[in-house]
Write a protein that holds these residues in place. Structure first.
Motif, PDB file in Angstrom:
ATOM      1  N   GLY B 108       0.828  -1.194   0.000  1.00 51.35           N
ATOM      2  CA  GLY B 108       0.000   0.000   0.000  1.00 51.35           C
ATOM      3  C   GLY B 108       0.863   1.245   0.000  1.00 51.35           C
ATOM      4  N   SER B 109       0.222   2.371   0.174  1.00 52.37           N
ATOM      5  CA  SER B 109       0.921   3.644   0.136  1.00 52.37           C
ATOM      6  C   SER B 109       0.313   4.577   1.160  1.00 52.37           C
ATOM      7  CB  SER B 109       0.795   4.263  -1.271  1.00 52.37           C
ATOM      8  OG  SER B 109       1.222   5.610  -1.256  1.00 52.37           O
ATOM      9  N   THR B 115      -1.196   1.767   4.701  1.00 59.24           N
ATOM     10  CA  THR B 115      -0.314   0.631   4.447  1.00 59.24           C
ATOM     11  C   THR B 115      -0.519  -0.461   5.477  1.00 59.24           C
ATOM     12  OG1 THR B 115       1.473   1.510   5.829  1.00 59.24           O
ATOM     13  CG2 THR B 115       1.469   2.163   3.519  1.00 59.24           C
ATOM     14  N   LEU B 116      -0.192  -1.670   5.057  1.00 58.50           N
ATOM     15  CA  LEU B 116      -0.073  -2.805   5.976  1.00 58.50           C
ATOM     16  C   LEU B 116       1.387  -3.244   5.957  1.00 58.50           C
ATOM     17  CD1 LEU B 116      -3.244  -4.950   5.202  1.00 58.50           C
ATOM     18  CD2 LEU B 116      -2.863  -3.397   7.117  1.00 58.50           C
ATOM     19  N   THR B 117       1.940  -3.533   7.121  1.00 59.40           N
ATOM     20  CA  THR B 117       3.342  -3.933   7.176  1.00 59.40           C
ATOM     21  C   THR B 117       3.479  -5.319   7.784  1.00 59.40           C
ATOM     22  OG1 THR B 117       3.746  -2.964   9.364  1.00 59.40           O
ATOM     23  CG2 THR B 117       4.045  -1.526   7.454  1.00 59.40           C
ATOM     24  N   ALA B 139      -3.020  -6.357   0.827  1.00 64.68           N
ATOM     25  CA  ALA B 139      -2.993  -4.894   0.765  1.00 64.68           C
ATOM     26  C   ALA B 139      -4.187  -4.344   1.538  1.00 64.68           C
ATOM     27  CB  ALA B 139      -3.030  -4.427  -0.688  1.00 64.68           C
ATOM     28  N   PRO B 140      -4.098  -3.110   2.026  1.00 64.98           N
ATOM     29  CA  PRO B 140      -5.194  -2.568   2.838  1.00 64.98           C
ATOM     30  C   PRO B 140      -6.417  -2.228   1.994  1.00 64.98           C
ATOM     31  CG  PRO B 140      -3.503  -0.904   2.517  1.00 64.98           C
ATOM     32  CD  PRO B 140      -2.968  -2.176   1.930  1.00 64.98           C
ATOM     33  N   GLY B 141      -7.590  -2.535   2.529  1.00 67.07           N
ATOM     34  CA  GLY B 141      -8.829  -2.153   1.890  1.00 67.07           C
ATOM     35  C   GLY B 141      -8.992  -2.745   0.505  1.00 67.07           C
ATOM     36  N   PRO B 147       1.057  -0.410  -4.249  1.00 65.48           N
ATOM     37  CA  PRO B 147       2.511  -0.526  -4.346  1.00 65.48           C
ATOM     38  C   PRO B 147       3.040  -1.499  -3.293  1.00 65.48           C
ATOM     39  CG  PRO B 147       1.822   1.769  -4.217  1.00 65.48           C
ATOM     40  CD  PRO B 147       0.628   0.947  -3.897  1.00 65.48           C
ATOM     41  N   PHE B 148       4.226  -2.043  -3.566  1.00 58.87           N
ATOM     42  CA  PHE B 148       4.825  -2.988  -2.629  1.00 58.87           C
ATOM     43  C   PHE B 148       6.321  -2.741  -2.543  1.00 58.87           C
ATOM     44  CE2 PHE B 148       5.228  -6.557  -0.027  1.00 58.87           C
ATOM     45  CZ  PHE B 148       6.295  -7.319  -0.446  1.00 58.87           C
ATOM     46  N   ASN B 149       6.817  -2.640  -1.320  1.00 61.53           N
ATOM     47  CA  ASN B 149       8.242  -2.402  -1.100  1.00 61.53           C
ATOM     48  C   ASN B 149       8.712  -3.170   0.133  1.00 61.53           C
ATOM     49  OD1 ASN B 149       8.798   0.115  -2.974  1.00 61.53           O
ATOM     50  ND2 ASN B 149       6.873   0.494  -1.929  1.00 61.53           N
ATOM     51  N   VAL B 150      10.006  -3.380   0.210  1.00 59.94           N
ATOM     52  CA  VAL B 150      10.594  -4.030   1.381  1.00 59.94           C
ATOM     53  C   VAL B 150      11.783  -3.203   1.845  1.00 59.94           C
ATOM     54  CG1 VAL B 150      11.698  -6.091   2.303  1.00 59.94           C
ATOM     55  CG2 VAL B 150       9.872  -6.323   0.613  1.00 59.94           C
ATOM     56  N   VAL B 151      11.818  -2.897   3.132  1.00 59.05           N
ATOM     57  CA  VAL B 151      12.978  -2.240   3.743  1.00 59.05           C
ATOM     58  C   VAL B 151      13.675  -3.274   4.608  1.00 59.05           C
ATOM     59  CG1 VAL B 151      13.749  -0.506   5.400  1.00 59.05           C
ATOM     60  CG2 VAL B 151      11.976   0.064   3.721  1.00 59.05           C
ATOM     61  N   CYS B 152      14.972  -3.400   4.437  1.00 56.13           N
ATOM     62  CA  CYS B 152      15.746  -4.367   5.214  1.00 56.13           C
ATOM     63  C   CYS B 152      16.877  -3.681   5.962  1.00 56.13           C
ATOM     64  CB  CYS B 152      16.343  -5.452   4.317  1.00 56.13           C
ATOM     65  SG  CYS B 152      15.126  -6.606   3.650  1.00 56.13           S
ATOM     66  N   LYS B 153      17.112  -4.149   7.161  1.00 58.86           N
ATOM     67  CA  LYS B 153      18.315  -3.768   7.894  1.00 58.86           C
ATOM     68  C   LYS B 153      19.386  -4.773   7.505  1.00 58.86           C
ATOM     69  CE  LYS B 153      20.235  -3.252  12.513  1.00 58.86           C
ATOM     70  NZ  LYS B 153      19.953  -3.281  13.963  1.00 58.86           N
TER      71      LYS B 153
END
Lengths: 184, 172
Positions: B108-109, B115-117, B139-141, B147-153
């Motif tokens: 989501g955006s 967004t859902l995480t 995805a929400p709603g 959109p879809f993204n991934v943040v990584c440490k």
């Protein structure tokens, strides 16, 4: 004769495949059974979707700004209603609220390179916590929620973030983190 | 009629029937990407903090860094439930020390519908490789084209190589 029979049977097989495929084509292009009519409809369909200066590609109508805001508000209400229905687990709630406060401690934010919010608070029940925070801009708000998600992941791997833009341009972050999936 | 013709013909008809009965264009979708397509994320990671390899990304120095991996999605409809959800698998390799990696997938955006995480963390033993998988992503709603993204440490000495997004829903 054997060769002719073999060819005939292969032709039958190929025609059988076409016969099965044609209804799908008809369904897609809305064509009658006649092959000429199918071809004509396909050409028409292609012409209709091909872009021109006057008729660009048809796109799904994007939602209006008001619709987007209304949807976010509806999801906030839904998520809050779900939170209110949760029973309170005092020990779990206290532990997770402490974890949230540790994240927002000034020293912790500095160490992580995160912006300090104007305000931040969290309340936890038995599986879900709700965090409200106010940031000066969207980028700071987003980075904080991404890092908070990682900070809380052991107990609450699922999150929902529904931001509101305030009249002064600041961002009010409404976030829920839970041990259960949070599809509103 | 030659006895060899009839079985061949029956096989041909059976194959034709089977081919004709296959689903149409709508199928699930798998996309493979690499860590080298990810970008620095946030205020603490900049381009100089990362070293890009063929098919991978790793911190340049002995520091923890954050990367943002973007995805193209193909679903004709939104990611709503079990039949249309998505999953992502990220392949990491630890260096000479254990690598505690953590990734948050965001569907989501914030600019549309919220967004859902989904966050997961694993510690990869030194010198070994492992996959961090996040599943059952929706995805929400009623949000098609979310959109879809991934943040990584990405911890010190760890490498992010292959990423695979799979969409269960019909795609063209």
């Amino acid at each position: 004769m054997q060769l002719a029979a073999r060819h005939a049977l292969w032709l039958l097989a190929i025609m059988g495949t076409a016969a099965l495929a044609l209804p799908r084509a008809q369904e897609r292009y809305g064509a009658p059974g006649a092959s000429d009519a199918v071809a004509a409809t396909v050409r028409t369909s292609v012409a209709q979707v091909a872009p021109t200066a006057a008729t660009p590609y048809a796109m799904r109508t994007p939602p209006s700004h008001e619709a987007l805001l209304a949807n976010v508000e509806a999801q906030i209400r839904s998520l809050d209603a779900r939170l209110v229905e949760e029973p309170l687990d005092a020990a779990w709630s206290a532990r997770e609220e402490r974890s949230i406060h540790r994240f927002f401690e000034p020293g912790s934010l500095v160490a992580e390179g995160l912006a300090k919010p104007d305000a931040a608070d969290g309340v936890c029940m038995s599986t879900t916590c709700r965090i409200t925070a106010r940031y000066a801009n969207e980028a700071d708000a987003e980075e904080a929620t991404q890092r908070l998600a990682m900070h809380l992941a052991d107990a609450m791997p699922y999150g929902a973030v529904m931001p509101r833009q305030l009249a002064d341009g600041a961002i009010e972050v409404n976030a829920w983190y839970s041990s259960r999936p949070l599809q509103p | 009629m030659n006895r060899n013709v009839l079985p061949s013909a029956l096989l041909a008809v059976a194959l034709a029937t089977a081919i004709g009965a296959l689903p149409g264009d709508a199928r699930a979708d798998y996309k493979t990407g690499t860590g080298s397509a990810c970008v620095p994320y946030g205020t603490t990671t900049v381009w100089d903090d990362l070293r890009f390899l063929v098919g991978a990304v790793t911190p340049r120095l002995d520091t923890d860094e954050y990367v943002l991996c973007n995805f193209s999605t193909d679903a004709e409809s939104g990611w709503y439930g079990a039949s249309t959800e998505a999953s992502v698998a990220l392949q990491f390799k630890a260096g000479s020390v254990d690598a505690p990696v953590s990734c948050t997938a965001t569907a989501g955006s914030a600019y549309m519908y919220g967004t859902l995480t989904y966050t997961k963390a694993v510690t990869i033993p030194a010198t070994l490789s492992s996959t961090l998988s996040i599943t059952d992503i929706v995805a929400p709603g009623s949000y098609s084209w979310a959109p879809f993204n991934v943040v990584c440490k990405l911890p010190s000495k760890a490498t992010l190589s292959r990423v695979v997004l799979s969409e269960a829903g019909a795609t063209a």
